[in-house]
Design a protein around this motif. Structure first.
Motif, short mmCIF file in Angstrom:
data_model
loop_
_atom_site.label_atom_id
_atom_site.label_comp_id
_atom_site.label_asym_id
_atom_site.label_seq_id
_atom_site.Cartn_x
_atom_site.Cartn_y
_atom_site.Cartn_z
N ASN A 1 11.67 -35.24 -0.54
CA ASN A 1 12.05 -36.63 -0.25
C ASN A 1 12.05 -37.49 -1.51
O ASN A 1 12.90 -38.38 -1.66
CB ASN A 1 11.10 -37.24 0.79
N ILE B 1 15.20 -36.57 -3.53
CA ILE B 1 16.41 -37.13 -2.92
C ILE B 1 16.48 -38.64 -3.14
O ILE B 1 17.55 -39.19 -3.42
CB ILE B 1 16.46 -36.82 -1.41
N ALA C 1 17.68 -26.18 0.79
CA ALA C 1 17.44 -27.25 1.78
C ALA C 1 18.69 -28.10 1.94
O ALA C 1 18.71 -29.28 1.61
CB ALA C 1 16.26 -28.10 1.36
N GLU D 1 20.19 -29.42 4.46
CA GLU D 1 20.14 -30.57 5.37
C GLU D 1 19.66 -31.84 4.67
O GLU D 1 19.97 -32.95 5.11
CB GLU D 1 19.24 -30.25 6.57
N THR D 2 18.94 -31.70 3.57
CA THR D 2 18.42 -32.89 2.87
C THR D 2 19.45 -33.52 1.94
O THR D 2 19.26 -34.66 1.49
CB THR D 2 17.16 -32.54 2.04
#
Length: 257
Positions: free
Chosen positions: A65, A68, A97, A99-100
């Motif tokens: 997180n 991103i 990952a 989806e991120t």
């Protein structure tokens, strides 16, 4: 002095420096040093920078997180080189990952600058090779987009996965068989050629083409497949003569004179 003007040892030192400074930036929620690297005129400096982000994620040195969040900030830059490097960095993260990082590709596909759009294609290639299920599911959403360039880019982007696992992308390619835009159909024919010359791939591709309704396009694709077996004869598992013999025997309609 450019990246490849340096000696091998000097390049290794520089890469280590880039890795360290970008990790420091990301750990401190800072962008100063990272922004310099992401906007560098040298392609290989920018590549080292986006690979550094991939290493941070792969080695779990920072929560995804947080990574991103900083990439989001960088993606607002007016500089196309920065946005391009962000997309490539997102592609490194997306290998594990996806989806991120989906939103970077949703937006990057429509970026005003071609270098950013091309980075999306490159990222789809490397992500679909390593993380095919979510990436191909995402790509499928754009197969019938009203913008012909989007359709073409998606077709091109899924090619790399097809070179080793043609069965994974052939159902998506089949949806493009009746596309009326020559840039899309030409790309489709090109991709069919590219996924048919490695071990076991010709058999899979021909079996699939037997089910396609657009026989005119299939004939062009078969011509391309035969030609690829000559152009890539140093890499193809079969000779051109062997490929022609296989197609002649196994394609329902003999299209080779």
């Amino acid at each position: 002095m450019g990246f490849y003007d340096l000696s091998k040892e000097e390049r290794a030192v520089l890469v280590a420096k880039i890795d360290s400074e970008i990790l420091e930036d990301f750990s401190n929620s800072s962008l100063k040093q990272t922004l310099d690297y992401f906007s560098d005129e040298d392609t290989y400096i920018r590549k080292s920078a986006y690979l550094a982000v991939g290493k941070i994620h792969k080695n779990k040195k920072l929560a995804v997180n947080a990574i991103i969040s900083l990439l989001d900030k960088l993606f607002t830059s007016e500089k196309e080189k920065v946005r391009q490097t962000v997309v490539n960095a997102a592609g490194e993260v997306g290998k594990q990952a996806f989806e991120t990082v989906t939103h970077f590709f949703d937006k990057g596909l429509f970026d005003e600058h071609h270098s950013v759009r091309n980075a999306v294609i490159g990222s789809i290639k490397k992500m679909s090779e390593k993380n095919p299920i979510p990436v191909l599911a995402w790509a499928k959403k754009y197969l019938h987009h009203e913008n012909k360039e989007i359709r073409r880019e998606i077709c091109h982007g899924i090619e790399l996965r097809g070179r080793t696992h043609p069965q994974d992308i052939l159902p998506l390619l089949k949806e493009l068989q009746n596309d009326q835009t020559s840039r899309v159909s030409n790309t489709l024919i090109h991709v069919l050629g590219q996924i048919a010359y490695k071990k076991g791939c010709l058999e899979t591709v021909i079996a699939e083409l037997n089910t396609w309704e657009n026989k005119q396009l299939v004939e062009k694709a078969i011509d391309e497949i035969v030609d690829v077996h000559h152009r890539y004869r140093s890499f193809a598992i079969l000779s051109q003569k062997e490929a022609i013999a296989y197609i002649t025997e196994n394609y329902k309609t003999n299209v080779i004179e």
